[in-house]
Design a protein around this motif. Structure first.
Motif, mmCIF file in Angstrom:
data_model
loop_
_atom_site.group_PDB
_atom_site.id
_atom_site.type_symbol
_atom_site.label_atom_id
_atom_site.label_comp_id
_atom_site.label_asym_id
_atom_site.label_seq_id
_atom_site.Cartn_x
_atom_site.Cartn_y
_atom_site.Cartn_z
ATOM 1 N N LEU A 117 0.916 -1.192 0.010
ATOM 2 C CA LEU A 117 0.032 -0.091 -0.078
ATOM 3 C C LEU A 117 0.864 1.185 -0.159
ATOM 4 O O LEU A 117 0.795 2.013 -1.022
ATOM 5 C CB LEU A 117 -1.229 -0.002 1.190
ATOM 6 C CG LEU A 117 -1.769 1.185 1.456
ATOM 7 C CD1 LEU A 117 -2.739 1.569 0.480
ATOM 8 C CD2 LEU A 117 -2.398 1.297 2.782
ATOM 9 N N PHE A 118 1.790 1.220 0.780
ATOM 10 C CA PHE A 118 2.711 2.538 0.961
ATOM 11 C C PHE A 118 3.746 2.596 -0.344
ATOM 12 O O PHE A 118 4.017 3.669 -0.619
ATOM 13 C CB PHE A 118 3.263 2.503 2.405
ATOM 14 C CG PHE A 118 2.500 2.860 3.440
ATOM 15 C CD1 PHE A 118 1.978 3.991 3.660
ATOM 16 C CD2 PHE A 118 2.518 1.840 4.518
ATOM 17 C CE1 PHE A 118 0.802 4.015 4.666
ATOM 18 C CE2 PHE A 118 1.598 2.112 5.681
ATOM 19 C CZ PHE A 118 1.029 3.101 5.701
ATOM 20 N N PHE A 119 4.037 1.686 -0.762
ATOM 21 C CA PHE A 119 4.635 1.771 -2.220
ATOM 22 C C PHE A 119 3.995 2.221 -3.147
ATOM 23 O O PHE A 119 4.557 3.021 -3.818
ATOM 24 C CB PHE A 119 5.384 0.045 -2.432
ATOM 25 C CG PHE A 119 6.101 0.120 -3.870
ATOM 26 C CD1 PHE A 119 7.477 0.796 -3.841
ATOM 27 C CD2 PHE A 119 5.368 -0.102 -5.104
ATOM 28 C CE1 PHE A 119 8.057 0.644 -5.284
ATOM 29 C CE2 PHE A 119 6.096 -0.286 -5.996
ATOM 30 C CZ PHE A 119 7.255 0.148 -6.260
ATOM 31 N N TRP A 120 2.875 1.808 -3.274
ATOM 32 C CA TRP A 120 1.957 2.350 -4.066
ATOM 33 C C TRP A 120 1.634 3.681 -4.052
ATOM 34 O O TRP A 120 1.713 4.680 -4.813
ATOM 35 C CB TRP A 120 0.540 1.440 -4.364
ATOM 36 C CG TRP A 120 -0.513 2.130 -5.161
ATOM 37 C CD1 TRP A 120 -0.386 1.824 -6.476
ATOM 38 C CD2 TRP A 120 -1.806 2.604 -4.665
ATOM 39 N NE1 TRP A 120 -1.617 2.540 -7.055
ATOM 40 C CE2 TRP A 120 -2.269 3.070 -6.072
ATOM 41 C CE3 TRP A 120 -2.166 3.206 -3.401
ATOM 42 C CZ2 TRP A 120 -3.616 3.819 -5.909
ATOM 43 C CZ3 TRP A 120 -3.226 3.945 -3.472
ATOM 44 C CH2 TRP A 120 -4.076 4.263 -4.776
ATOM 45 N N TRP A 121 1.450 4.195 -2.988
ATOM 46 C CA TRP A 121 0.872 5.505 -2.384
ATOM 47 C C TRP A 121 2.158 6.652 -2.710
ATOM 48 O O TRP A 121 2.100 7.693 -3.345
ATOM 49 C CB TRP A 121 0.296 5.453 -1.002
ATOM 50 C CG TRP A 121 -0.143 7.122 -0.818
ATOM 51 C CD1 TRP A 121 0.799 7.837 0.078
ATOM 52 C CD2 TRP A 121 -1.369 7.638 -0.915
ATOM 53 N NE1 TRP A 121 0.006 8.885 0.220
ATOM 54 C CE2 TRP A 121 -1.371 8.897 -0.333
ATOM 55 C CE3 TRP A 121 -2.354 7.243 -1.473
ATOM 56 C CZ2 TRP A 121 -2.253 9.770 -0.405
ATOM 57 C CZ3 TRP A 121 -3.313 7.942 -1.629
ATOM 58 C CH2 TRP A 121 -3.409 9.205 -0.984
ATOM 59 N N VAL A 122 3.448 6.040 -2.195
ATOM 60 C CA VAL A 122 4.448 7.047 -2.252
ATOM 61 C C VAL A 122 5.064 6.956 -3.659
ATOM 62 O O VAL A 122 5.409 7.966 -4.281
ATOM 63 C CB VAL A 122 5.604 6.781 -1.105
ATOM 64 C CG1 VAL A 122 6.586 7.476 -1.173
ATOM 65 C CG2 VAL A 122 4.602 6.940 0.282
#
Length: 132
Positions: A44-49
Motif C-alpha cells: 500500500l505504501f509503495f503504491w501510495w508514495v
C-alpha cells in the motif's frame, strides 16, 4: 498476492484450531498473519508514495525510518521505563480531568511515542544515523 496468502494461511490455521495466533511465542499462524499484514502495508505504501508520487505527509515516517534500528532497540530496552516516566507527568496533568485508567495509559503511551519521535528528530537534525 503474498500478503493475502499470508493472511489466509495465518487466520486459517487459527480458525481451524491447528495453531492459535500467539505473539509471545511466535506461532506459525502468527508469523503468517503478521507477515501478511506487513506485506499488504508495504504494498500500500509503495503504491501510495512511489507509484502515485504522493509525498505529502510522509516526513514523520521519514524521520523514524532514518534511524529505525536505533528506535527499535531503544523502545525494546527503555520503552517501558519511558512510558512510566511520561505517565508520571501525564497522570498528574490529566488525572484530575476525569480520564480513566485506560485513558491515562493511552495518553502516556502517546506522550512516550512523541518523545521517541523527538529523539529521532534530534538525531536526524544532527546527522547521526545508526546502520548495520
Amino acid at each position: 498476492m503474498a500478503g493475502l496468502a499470508g493472511l489466509v494461511i495465518g487466520y486459517g490455521l487459527d480458525l481451524t484450531g491447528i495453531t492459535p495466533i500467539i505473539k509471545r511465542i511466535s506461532t506459525v499462524s502468527f508469523v503468517f498473519a503478521s507477515g501478511g499484514w506487513a506485506l499488504l502495508a508495504l504494498a500500500l505504501f509503495f503504491w501510495w508514495v512511489d507509484v502515485k508520487n504522493r509525498r505529502k505527509g510522509i516526513f514523520p515516517f521519514l524521520i523514524v525510518g532514518m534511524n529505525s534500528i536505533f528506535i527499535y532497540l531503544f523502545a525494546e530496552m527503555l520503552g517501558r521505563w519511558m512510558n512510566k516516566t511520561v505517565g508520571i507527568f501525564t497522570g498528574g496533568v490529566f488525572g484530575w480531568m476525569g480520564f480513566g485508567e485506560h485513558g491515562l495509559f493511552l495518553i502516556a503511551s502517546l506522550g512516550a511515542l512523541i518523545a521517541m519521535w523527538g529523539l529521532c528528530y534530534f538525531l536526524y537534525r544532527k546527522g547521526i544515523f545508526f546502520r548495520i
